[in-house]
Design an enzyme around this catalytic site. Structure first.
Site, PDB file in Angstrom:
ATOM      1  N   HIS A  69      53.375 -14.413  17.254  1.00  0.00           N
ATOM      2  CA  HIS A  69      52.115 -14.923  17.787  1.00  0.00           C
ATOM      3  C   HIS A  69      52.073 -14.733  19.296  1.00  0.00           C
ATOM      4  O   HIS A  69      52.942 -15.212  20.020  1.00  0.00           O
ATOM      5  CB  HIS A  69      51.931 -16.393  17.396  1.00  0.00           C
ATOM      6  CG  HIS A  69      51.655 -16.567  15.942  1.00  0.00           C
ATOM      7  ND1 HIS A  69      52.117 -17.641  15.210  1.00  0.00           N
ATOM      8  CD2 HIS A  69      50.988 -15.766  15.071  1.00  0.00           C
ATOM      9  CE1 HIS A  69      51.736 -17.506  13.951  1.00  0.00           C
ATOM     10  NE2 HIS A  69      51.038 -16.370  13.841  1.00  0.00           N
ATOM     11  N   GLU A  72      52.576 -17.346  22.188  1.00  0.00           N
ATOM     12  CA  GLU A  72      53.761 -18.190  22.117  1.00  0.00           C
ATOM     13  C   GLU A  72      54.881 -17.567  22.956  1.00  0.00           C
ATOM     14  O   GLU A  72      55.963 -17.239  22.460  1.00  0.00           O
ATOM     15  CB  GLU A  72      54.125 -18.427  20.652  1.00  0.00           C
ATOM     16  CG  GLU A  72      52.978 -19.129  19.930  1.00  0.00           C
ATOM     17  CD  GLU A  72      53.090 -19.214  18.425  1.00  0.00           C
ATOM     18  OE1 GLU A  72      52.069 -19.542  17.781  1.00  0.00           O
ATOM     19  OE2 GLU A  72      54.194 -18.974  17.885  1.00  0.00           O
ATOM     20  N   HIS A 198      58.621 -19.674  17.025  1.00  0.00           N
ATOM     21  CA  HIS A 198      57.211 -19.967  17.307  1.00  0.00           C
ATOM     22  C   HIS A 198      57.139 -21.117  18.308  1.00  0.00           C
ATOM     23  O   HIS A 198      58.133 -21.753  18.625  1.00  0.00           O
ATOM     24  CB  HIS A 198      56.481 -20.385  16.022  1.00  0.00           C
ATOM     25  CG  HIS A 198      56.240 -19.262  15.068  1.00  0.00           C
ATOM     26  ND1 HIS A 198      55.038 -18.629  14.948  1.00  0.00           N
ATOM     27  CD2 HIS A 198      57.068 -18.627  14.185  1.00  0.00           C
ATOM     28  CE1 HIS A 198      55.112 -17.672  14.042  1.00  0.00           C
ATOM     29  NE2 HIS A 198      56.334 -17.643  13.556  1.00  0.00           N
ATOM     30  N   GLU A 271      59.599 -24.149  15.480  1.00  0.00           N
ATOM     31  CA  GLU A 271      58.492 -24.371  16.397  1.00  0.00           C
ATOM     32  C   GLU A 271      59.077 -25.048  17.634  1.00  0.00           C
ATOM     33  O   GLU A 271      59.607 -26.157  17.537  1.00  0.00           O
ATOM     34  CB  GLU A 271      57.441 -25.292  15.754  1.00  0.00           C
ATOM     35  CG  GLU A 271      56.694 -24.688  14.590  1.00  0.00           C
ATOM     36  CD  GLU A 271      55.624 -23.689  15.032  1.00  0.00           C
ATOM     37  OE1 GLU A 271      55.402 -23.535  16.244  1.00  0.00           O
ATOM     38  OE2 GLU A 271      55.024 -23.056  14.143  1.00  0.00           O
TER      39      GLU A 271
HETATM   40  C1  LIG Z   1      55.350 -21.115  10.299  1.00  0.00           C
HETATM   41  C2  LIG Z   1      54.049 -21.809   9.965  1.00  0.00           C
HETATM   42  C3  LIG Z   1      54.262 -22.862   8.901  1.00  0.00           C
HETATM   43  C4  LIG Z   1      53.491 -22.478  11.195  1.00  0.00           C
HETATM   44  C5  LIG Z   1      52.929 -21.530  12.249  1.00  0.00           C
HETATM   45  N1  LIG Z   1      52.373 -22.355  13.297  1.00  0.00           N
HETATM   46  S1  LIG Z   1      51.928 -21.663  14.691  1.00  0.00           S
HETATM   47  N2  LIG Z   1      53.195 -21.156  15.457  1.00  0.00           N
HETATM   48  O1  LIG Z   1      51.104 -20.520  14.365  1.00  0.00           O
HETATM   49  O2  LIG Z   1      51.276 -22.650  15.503  1.00  0.00           O
HETATM   50  C6  LIG Z   1      51.852 -20.631  11.626  1.00  0.00           C
HETATM   51  O3  LIG Z   1      50.743 -21.150  11.415  1.00  0.00           O
HETATM   52  O4  LIG Z   1      52.138 -19.448  11.390  1.00  0.00           O
HETATM   53 ZN   LIG Z   2      53.286 -19.173  15.813  1.00  0.00          ZN
END
Ligand SMILES: CC(C)C[C@H](NS(N)(=O)=O)C(=O)O
Ligand SMILES: [Zn+2]
Ligand SMILES: [Ca+2]
Ligand SMILES: [Ca+2]
Length: 318
Positions: A69, A72, A198, A271
């Site tokens: 992403h 991030e 992330h 995260e």
């Molecule tokens: C790995 C998943 C469950 C969470 C992630 N959250 S993020 N990093 O996009 O905010 C996402 O939505 O891809």
């Molecule tokens: Zn992410």
């Protein structure tokens, strides 16, 4: 480039310069190569860290991926931290030396370079998440395991969670897929464990994302217990909250479900900092980088520790 207050973050050129420096300083331990090109033609780089790095040795392999992403950016710093720590402390830290000597560690420090560069190109953050194909594909919904199955992604091109027109429609996910597929040697996947980095929320997440069920075809009770036990132990070291991915929300076509569902790689999402929007959301200032990347050193060590046989964490043998 990054705005003021964020100069400590590495843009793509600075990231690649740092990776080249690591390889130059530790040629016996680190090797940089490209696994192919992004949509806009940028190299997708992978750095390998191990003793006798030029030789594919019969050692458990571990993968870290960062930057799926675009906004991030702290995750790029996390991959850089791992690469730099495992090389620069190899001579002084016996634990690091043991991991580097007995494992082969792969890092893709930026899976979405088009997106991360686009996010900072104007000098002000654009809050961009996706890749740069058309209106953008959410790479973490584009993987070919239960793709689009379960309401965990969108079919609308303008959505932040647009899954793409088909699984692996994005060059970036195709290239990481091909790399992981290439690590099947003699019919056996050499990569045993993986973390996809992330931000934000300070969570340790494990599969499945596509269903809230704790067990499902291809994920039995012992395997679920293995995921949660190691997940909880890693969360103990960094103060993140451990939970199954779908406890957060349902996602389909995510990287963790593909890594486990297709290759049985023990695959987690971390995260990172901050915990919430008030901590800076996707854009914490560069003053947090050192603290918030080193915060994960012990969790990384745990993953490397168990990489020879992850079910050892619940007392099983391999
Ligand atoms: C790995 C998943 C469950 C969470 C992630 N959250 S993020 N990093 O996009 O905010 C996402 O939505 O891809
Ligand atoms: Zn992410
Ligand atoms: Ca080696
Ligand atoms: Ca190997």
């Amino acid at each position: 480039d990054f705005p003021s207050g964020y100069a400590g973050y590495h843009n793509l050129a600075e990231l690649n310069a740092e990776l080249n420096k690591t390889v130059a300083n530790f040629p016996a331990l680190a090797k940089l190569s490209s696994i192919g090109k992004s949509h806009e033609g940028r190299d997708l780089n992978v750095i390998k860290i191990s003793d006798n790095v030029g030789t594919d040795e019969n050692e458990p392999e571990v993968l870290f991926t960062c930057g799926q992403h675009a906004r991030e950016h702290l995750t790029i710093e996390m991959c850089l931290r791992i690469a730099q720590r495992l090389t620069s402390t190899y001579a002084s830290d016996p634990a690091v030396k043991r991991y580097v000597d007995s494992r082969e560690i792969w890092l893709v420090p930026n899976v979405n370079p088009d997106g991360s560069e686009y996010d900072i190109a104007s000098g002000q953050f654009r809050s961009w998440r996706k890749n740069r194909q058309g209106a953008g594909t959410d790479l973490n919904r584009n993987w070919d395991f239960k793709w689009g199955c379960c309401g965990g992604s969108s079919g609308s091109t303008g959505s932040e969670t647009y899954r793409g027109p088909s699984p692996f429609s994005a060059p970036e996910t195709q290239r990481v897929r091909d790399f992981v597929n290439s690590r099947v040697v003699g019919g056996k996947q050499q990569i045993t464990a993986h973390i996809d980095w992330h931000t934000y929320s300070e969570l340790v997440l494990w599969p499945f994302g596509y269903t809230t069920a704790d067990t499902a075809p291809g994920l039995d009770a012992d395997q679920a217990r293995t995921f949660s036990t190691l997940g909880r132990q890693m969360a103990q070291t960094n103060g993140y909250t451990p939970q199954q991915s779908s406890d957060l929300y349902i996602t389909d076509g995510g990287i963790n479900d593909w890594m486990w569902g297709v290759h049985k790689i023990w695959s987690y999402t971390f995260e990172m900092y901050p915990k919430d929007f008030w901590g800076g959301g996707f854009y914490p200032r560069d003053s947090v980088i050192q603290r918030e990347t080193t915060r994960n050193d012990k969790a990384v060590d745990l993953l490397l520790e168990y990489a020879d046989c992850v079910p050892r964490v619940i007392g099983k043998t391999c």
